[in-house]
Design a protein around this motif. Structure first.
Motif, PDB file in Angstrom:
ATOM      1  N   THR A 200      42.726  48.546  39.603  1.00  0.00           N
ATOM      2  CA  THR A 200      41.387  49.073  39.548  1.00  0.00           C
ATOM      3  C   THR A 200      40.601  49.078  41.038  1.00  0.00           C
ATOM      4  O   THR A 200      40.048  50.081  41.437  1.00  0.00           O
ATOM      5  CB  THR A 200      40.632  48.205  38.684  1.00  0.00           C
ATOM      6  OG1 THR A 200      41.100  48.244  37.295  1.00  0.00           O
ATOM      7  CG2 THR A 200      39.183  48.846  38.351  1.00  0.00           C
ATOM      8  N   ARG A 201      41.172  48.151  41.700  1.00  0.00           N
ATOM      9  CA  ARG A 201      40.354  48.347  43.070  1.00  0.00           C
ATOM     10  C   ARG A 201      40.982  49.302  43.999  1.00  0.00           C
ATOM     11  O   ARG A 201      40.239  50.155  44.684  1.00  0.00           O
ATOM     12  CB  ARG A 201      40.789  46.894  43.717  1.00  0.00           C
ATOM     13  CG  ARG A 201      40.259  46.755  45.272  1.00  0.00           C
ATOM     14  CD  ARG A 201      40.587  45.490  46.085  1.00  0.00           C
ATOM     15  NE  ARG A 201      40.091  45.111  47.197  1.00  0.00           N
ATOM     16  CZ  ARG A 201      39.120  44.716  47.574  1.00  0.00           C
ATOM     17  NH1 ARG A 201      38.231  44.273  46.416  1.00  0.00           N
ATOM     18  NH2 ARG A 201      38.556  44.527  48.680  1.00  0.00           N
ATOM     19  N   ASN A 202      42.365  49.701  43.907  1.00  0.00           N
ATOM     20  CA  ASN A 202      43.119  50.673  44.545  1.00  0.00           C
ATOM     21  C   ASN A 202      42.551  51.799  44.367  1.00  0.00           C
ATOM     22  O   ASN A 202      42.161  52.848  45.236  1.00  0.00           O
ATOM     23  CB  ASN A 202      44.302  50.443  44.314  1.00  0.00           C
ATOM     24  CG  ASN A 202      45.130  51.512  45.092  1.00  0.00           C
ATOM     25  OD1 ASN A 202      45.223  51.472  46.523  1.00  0.00           O
ATOM     26  ND2 ASN A 202      45.437  52.824  44.642  1.00  0.00           N
ATOM     27  N   LEU A 203      42.123  52.214  42.883  1.00  0.00           N
ATOM     28  CA  LEU A 203      41.580  53.358  42.420  1.00  0.00           C
ATOM     29  C   LEU A 203      40.242  53.522  43.029  1.00  0.00           C
ATOM     30  O   LEU A 203      39.718  54.723  43.351  1.00  0.00           O
ATOM     31  CB  LEU A 203      41.619  53.341  41.007  1.00  0.00           C
ATOM     32  CG  LEU A 203      40.879  54.662  40.173  1.00  0.00           C
ATOM     33  CD1 LEU A 203      41.921  56.040  40.466  1.00  0.00           C
ATOM     34  CD2 LEU A 203      40.399  54.558  38.680  1.00  0.00           C
ATOM     35  N   ALA A 204      39.417  52.429  42.821  1.00  0.00           N
ATOM     36  CA  ALA A 204      37.758  52.641  43.403  1.00  0.00           C
ATOM     37  C   ALA A 204      37.903  52.808  44.928  1.00  0.00           C
ATOM     38  O   ALA A 204      36.782  53.560  45.390  1.00  0.00           O
ATOM     39  CB  ALA A 204      37.170  51.568  42.670  1.00  0.00           C
ATOM     40  N   ALA A 205      38.825  52.294  45.499  1.00  0.00           N
ATOM     41  CA  ALA A 205      38.955  52.375  46.994  1.00  0.00           C
ATOM     42  C   ALA A 205      39.113  53.569  47.456  1.00  0.00           C
ATOM     43  O   ALA A 205      38.927  54.090  48.743  1.00  0.00           O
ATOM     44  CB  ALA A 205      39.770  51.413  47.751  1.00  0.00           C
ATOM     45  N   HIS A 206      39.505  54.598  46.685  1.00  0.00           N
ATOM     46  CA  HIS A 206      39.799  56.083  46.967  1.00  0.00           C
ATOM     47  C   HIS A 206      38.462  57.018  46.602  1.00  0.00           C
ATOM     48  O   HIS A 206      38.946  58.138  46.532  1.00  0.00           O
ATOM     49  CB  HIS A 206      41.091  56.437  46.689  1.00  0.00           C
ATOM     50  CG  HIS A 206      42.153  56.028  47.342  1.00  0.00           C
ATOM     51  ND1 HIS A 206      42.827  54.799  47.142  1.00  0.00           N
ATOM     52  CD2 HIS A 206      43.026  56.512  48.391  1.00  0.00           C
ATOM     53  CE1 HIS A 206      43.720  54.381  48.028  1.00  0.00           C
ATOM     54  NE2 HIS A 206      43.932  55.566  48.557  1.00  0.00           N
TER      55      HIS A 206
END
Length: 699
Positions: free
Chosen positions: A585-591
């Motif tokens: 989820t963090r990786n998705l939001a970071a993009h």
């Protein structure tokens, strides 16, 4: 009169009765009609596909004595009524010498056979030597046969048949015309069996014939033999249940039911289907093989529906089932099935191994959503035609944000488009430790006017700017040059105020030090502050200060939980670490970058390379994290190209990490001790091993 089995009773008598070997039939018929006859023919193929039958038909064509066949008498349509044809059909034709090479492998047998080659035929026009399973001959026998096989007398024809042509010497292969007979597809076998059973007046179920056709494994003779057995087993009738019991094979309908349970993501139904299978005592390893086979056919159905075989008579069923899976799910399930097949040798029992493999498929679904997506067939990689309505859409051709569907209604990521990234699953670690992911550049011709950040940035500025609130406003017409000049003056007046306001917010980075302690002058206080460009709607308002907007919103809006304040991309960057997101989820939001916020709906634009991971569960987690800092919105995450001048949280973290690393390397290179080591021992600094540390980590 004794009973004659179906395989012998329905053996083809002419080329036109032959089933499934049109390529061989055409070549031989044309050769016979044109009088271009070779002296040696080699027929290859698996058992029961018609090698010996072809040889006998060819022998009748060469020796038919019916009138009207011309001077030569050779014809492609033997009458079947003359003495020669009847004698060949009954196996008593003197000039047709059938030799079983498997029982006559010695060179003495071959020499005895060749001693009679020179004599003229007794009854027919040609003396035909039919050598079956010719690959069983010994090397000496082949050597004895070579000379005669190459230059036989004009009245001799050699017809060779084998199931293993690789064992024949190249010298024999070069002297023959080789014809490879194909395996019979189940569709052709079922069609032929239906005609035979109708002529025999035997009742049958079509699904039972599909079982027989599959069990025959490409051999028509095996199919006819199994049909004889099924008629006896069913007391004159051929039923699906009787054939399944006779063959002892797994009912294909159970396998399809298992795959349907996978499509519904229903673990309880999966275990129930396995439990029902266990009552029949099946080979669970074979069950898993059948499941992976169905998954392969589903993948074919998604990509090229016309290439899907109908081996079980279930083509229409699989085409409908293929639309219930995403391509990513099928590929993952197939890989897990293949891996689970190899792990069965180490499992406590085969049933446990099958259940764990099927449950593993559901547990590791890449979408992570409760309901699978609907996949239109066939999959297409070409972009669709550009319509006037699409031309006015966003940068990726998507509808405007106010027409975008709610994220809560999304059912998986759907089909991968041409802009989707090639990387696999992203890492679940902190975004600062992730490798930089280049974002695709935004095509300039996708905008009706240049984005406002390109007009608002000072020409002398080289640092990457932050995005202003409302990326959607960049699609509107850009202000005229005179208005830009006024705005530059306003920005200069409010620049100092903006710097103070941004400095009041928590800085993402305080210091950057090397592993070897460097002086305080090497620390990075904060990234360079660049005035934030204003949106088109703010250009006429002198009080709208772009650079002070994020801090003011933090103070007046989000710091107090006031949802009426606009959530900008600058606020998104500054508050990202406080969201407490982790993993995928963090990786998705970071993009993501903030595209628009109207107070009730927040739209985030996602990099296309991460669209495969855009799932409802991640959208919900981001929405809950935003609510935790006082931002309660309907959240929508859409994939599309990102502007070049906009930093995602991931890119911002990578840039900060790179700056810290550069400062640390510079500090080490200036360090006198490091220089002394380089001068004394010829050492060199490995920059990739340098890791900057925070002040809090100092020993």
């Amino acid at each position: 009169m004794s009973y004659q089995v179906l395989a012998r009773k329905w053996r083809p008598r002419t080329f036109h009765e032959l089933v499934g070997q049109e390529h061989v039939q055409r070549a031989l018929v044309n050769a016979l009609d044109q009088g271009r006859l070779h002296h040696a023919y080699l027929f290859t193929g698996t058992r029961g596909v018609g090698k010996t039958t072809l040889a006998r038909i060819l022998a009748k064509c060469l020796n038919c004595t019916a009138k009207g066949h011309g001077e030569e008498g050779v014809t492609s349509t033997p009458c079947g009524e003359c003495d020669s044809c009847r004698a060949i059909d009954e196996g008593r034709f003197v000039d047709l010498i059938e030799v079983d090479a498997a029982s006559r492998t010695k060179v003495e047998d071959t020499r005895e056979l060749l001693d009679n080659v020179q004599y003229a035929p007794t009854q027919g026009r040609y003396k035909v030597y039919l050598i079956d399973e010719v690959h069983m001959l010994s090397t000496s026998s082949f050597n004895a046969l070579l000379k005669t096989l190459e230059e036989p007398p004009p009245h001799v024809k050699f017809l060779l048949a084998t199931t293993d042509p690789q064992k024949l010497p190249p010298t024999v292969l070069s002297r023959c015309l080789q014809f490879t007979l194909k395996n019979m597809p189940p569709e052709r076998i079922v069609e032929h069996l239906a005609k035979v059973l109708e002529a025999e007046q035997v009742g049958f179920e079509e699904s039972a014939l599909w079982l027989l056709g599959k069990a025959a494994d490409g051999s028509m003779r095996d199919a006819m033999s199994l049909t004889d057995q099924a008629i006896a087993f069913g007391q004159g009738q051929i039923c699906h249940a009787d054939v399944a019991a006779m063959l002892g094979t797994l009912d294909h309908r159970h396998v399809v039911a298992l795959v349907e349970a996978l499509a519904e993501v229903d673990a309880a139904r999966v275990l129930n289907e396995v439990s029902q299978l266990a009552e029949q005592g099946p080979d669970f390893a074979a069950v898993l093989d059948d499941v992976t086979g169905v998954l392969h056919r589903l993948a074919v159905a998604q990509m090229v529906p016309g290439a899907l075989d109908n081996g079980h008579g279930d083509r229409d069923l699989l085409l409908a089932l293929a639309a219930r899976f995403t391509p990513e799910d099928i590929q993952l399930y197939y890989q897990i099935g293949i891996q689970g097949r190899g792990d069965m040798a180490h499992a406590p029992d085969l049933r446990t191994a099958l259940e764990m493999t099927l449950l593993r498929m559901l547990a590791f679904r890449p979408q992570g959503v409760p309901q699978p997506a609907k996949t239109p067939l066939p999959l297409r990689g070409e972009p669709g035609p550009v319509t006037p309505s699409a031309a006015g859409a966003g940068p990726s051709g998507s509808p405007p944000p106010d027409e975008a569907p709610a994220a809560a209604g999304r059912e998986g990521a759907g089909l991968p488009d041409a802009a989707r990234g090639e990387d696999g699953l992203p890492d679940a670690g902190d975004h600062a430790n992730l490798a930089p992911t280049p974002e695709p550049p935004m095509a300039q011709d996708r905008f009706e006017a240049p984005p406002p950040w390109e007009e608002a940035l000072p020409e002398a500025s080289t640092a990457p700017p932050t995005v202003a609130d409302g990326l959607n406003q960049g699609r509107e017409a850009a202000p005229r040059p005179a208005e830009n000049e006024k705005e530059r003056e306003r920005e200069k007046e409010s620049e100092k105020e903006g710097e103070v306001a941004i400095a009041a917010a928590p800085a993402p980075l305080s210091t950057a030090e090397a592993s070897v302690v460097a002086g305080p002058e090497s620390a990075v206080s904060r990234p360079a502050v660049i005035p934030e460009p204003a949106g088109v709607e703010d250009l006429d308002s002198p009080s709208a200060s772009p650079s002070s907007a994020p801090a003011e919103m933090l103070k007046a809006g989000h710091a107090t939980g006031d949802d009426s304040a606009c959530f900008t991309h600058a606020v998104w960057l500054e508050r990202f670490d406080s969201l407490g997101l982790g993993g995928l989820t963090r990786n998705l939001a970071a993009h993501c970058v903030v595209e628009s916020d109207d107070g009730s709906r927040l739209v985030l634009r996602l990099a296309p390379s991460q669209d495969a991971m855009n799932a409802e569960i991640h959208v919900r987690r981001v929405r809950e994290a935003l609510a935790g800092i006082g931002v309660t919105r309907q959240l929508i995450i859409e994939a599309g190209p990102l502007p070049e001048a906009v930093e995602t949280p991931r890119q911002r973290a990578d840039r900060i990490a790179a700056e810290r690393h550069a400062v640390a390397v510079e500090a080490l290179e200036r360090d006198p001790h490091v220089r002394q080591l380089q001068e004394t021992f010829g050492a060199r600094l490995i920059t990739s091993s340098v890791k900057p540390v925070d002040a809090s980590q100092r020993a």
